[in-house]
Design an enzyme around this catalytic site. Structure first.
Site, short mmCIF file in Angstrom:
data_model
loop_
_atom_site.label_atom_id
_atom_site.label_comp_id
_atom_site.label_asym_id
_atom_site.label_seq_id
_atom_site.Cartn_x
_atom_site.Cartn_y
_atom_site.Cartn_z
N HIS A 30 0.74 -1.37 -0.01
CA HIS A 30 0.15 0.02 0.05
C HIS A 30 0.82 1.29 -0.21
O HIS A 30 0.58 2.09 -0.73
CB HIS A 30 -0.91 0.18 1.11
CG HIS A 30 -1.62 1.39 1.64
ND1 HIS A 30 -2.51 1.91 0.34
CD2 HIS A 30 -1.65 2.30 2.46
CE1 HIS A 30 -3.04 2.92 0.64
NE2 HIS A 30 -2.42 3.31 1.76
N ASP A 61 0.91 6.44 7.33
CA ASP A 61 0.08 5.72 7.92
C ASP A 61 0.70 5.64 9.38
O ASP A 61 0.01 4.85 10.08
CB ASP A 61 -0.51 4.49 7.40
CG ASP A 61 -1.92 4.54 6.40
OD1 ASP A 61 -2.78 5.65 6.89
OD2 ASP A 61 -2.12 3.85 5.65
N GLU A 64 -1.06 6.87 12.63
CA GLU A 64 -2.42 6.20 12.77
C GLU A 64 -2.40 4.62 13.16
O GLU A 64 -3.15 4.28 13.81
CB GLU A 64 -3.20 6.26 11.41
CG GLU A 64 -4.61 5.88 11.57
CD GLU A 64 -5.24 6.45 10.22
OE1 GLU A 64 -5.92 5.86 9.48
OE2 GLU A 64 -5.25 7.48 9.90
N ASP A 65 -1.29 4.00 12.47
CA ASP A 65 -1.41 2.60 12.85
C ASP A 65 -0.36 2.01 13.78
O ASP A 65 -0.26 0.82 13.73
CB ASP A 65 -1.12 1.87 11.29
CG ASP A 65 -2.44 2.06 10.46
OD1 ASP A 65 -3.52 2.65 11.08
OD2 ASP A 65 -2.41 2.02 9.38
N ASP A 120 -3.28 8.75 -1.37
CA ASP A 120 -3.72 7.63 -0.75
C ASP A 120 -5.22 7.02 -1.09
O ASP A 120 -5.35 5.92 -1.15
CB ASP A 120 -3.75 7.90 0.64
CG ASP A 120 -4.17 7.10 1.61
OD1 ASP A 120 -3.87 5.73 1.53
OD2 ASP A 120 -4.93 7.30 2.59
#
Length: 176
Positions: A30, A61, A64-65, A120
């Site tokens: 991704h 990300d 966030e992750d 994204d």
């Protein structure tokens, strides 16, 4: 071009995401797809702004992750990259809609973040179309008006317009 800087961003992101998956694939897929979208639209590492956009695409990300903090990104890279990553990081909320609405407010204040977020979203939609996940495409399509309304005042540059037009074409092809 600052190849070591971009390589560091790539490696930092991959290491930070660890064993996280994107569907059944390593999360790196991704992240690379988001960078690829930027490259396809002419964001090449020929300026400080573009290098920061590409680095932020690799890292988008991480806040966030993963347990990585804003300060860690700022120290490892620079304040501009950290600000872009922060801008695209979802805010807390009880529902997806609430999280997105809160995030769009801060995103609208960061034009570079809007570019990374569009890349994204394009990467997510293209991946979903290729892998037949029409439910995700439908969800993104339904969110599009809210996203556009929130960020429309942020910028209208040729890059922004090209990314947005392409994303709309993806939705149009899906809807036919």
């Amino acid at each position: 071009m600052d190849r070591p800087f971009l390589q560091k961003a790539r490696e930092f992101a991959i290491q930070s995401h660890g064993e996280q998956k994107y569907g059944v694939y390593p999360y790196e897929i991704h992240l690379g797809n988001v960078v690829s979208v930027l490259l396809r639209f002419g964001v090449v590492p020929d300026s400080e702004r573009n290098v920061n956009l590409i680095a932020a695409a690799w890292l988008h990300d991480v806040l966030e992750d993963t347990p990585v903090t804003y300060k860690e990104i700022e120290e490892a890279f620079n304040p501009q990259v950290a600000q872009i990553v922060f801008a695209v990081t979802d805010e807390p909320g009880a529902t997806r809609k609430e999280r997105k609405e809160k995030t769009y407010v801060k995103l609208a204040e960061n034009p570079s973040g809007v570019i990374v977020k569009l890349a994204d979203r394009i990467a997510n939609v293209e991946f979903s179309l290729v892998h037949g996940n029409i439910d995700l495409v439908t969800m993104y399509h339904k969110e599009q008006p809210g996203f556009e309304a929130a960020v429309q005042a942020a910028l209208h540059t040729p890059l922004y317009n090209a990314l947005l037009d392409y994303l709309k074409q993806c939705y149009t092809l899906y809807m036919q």
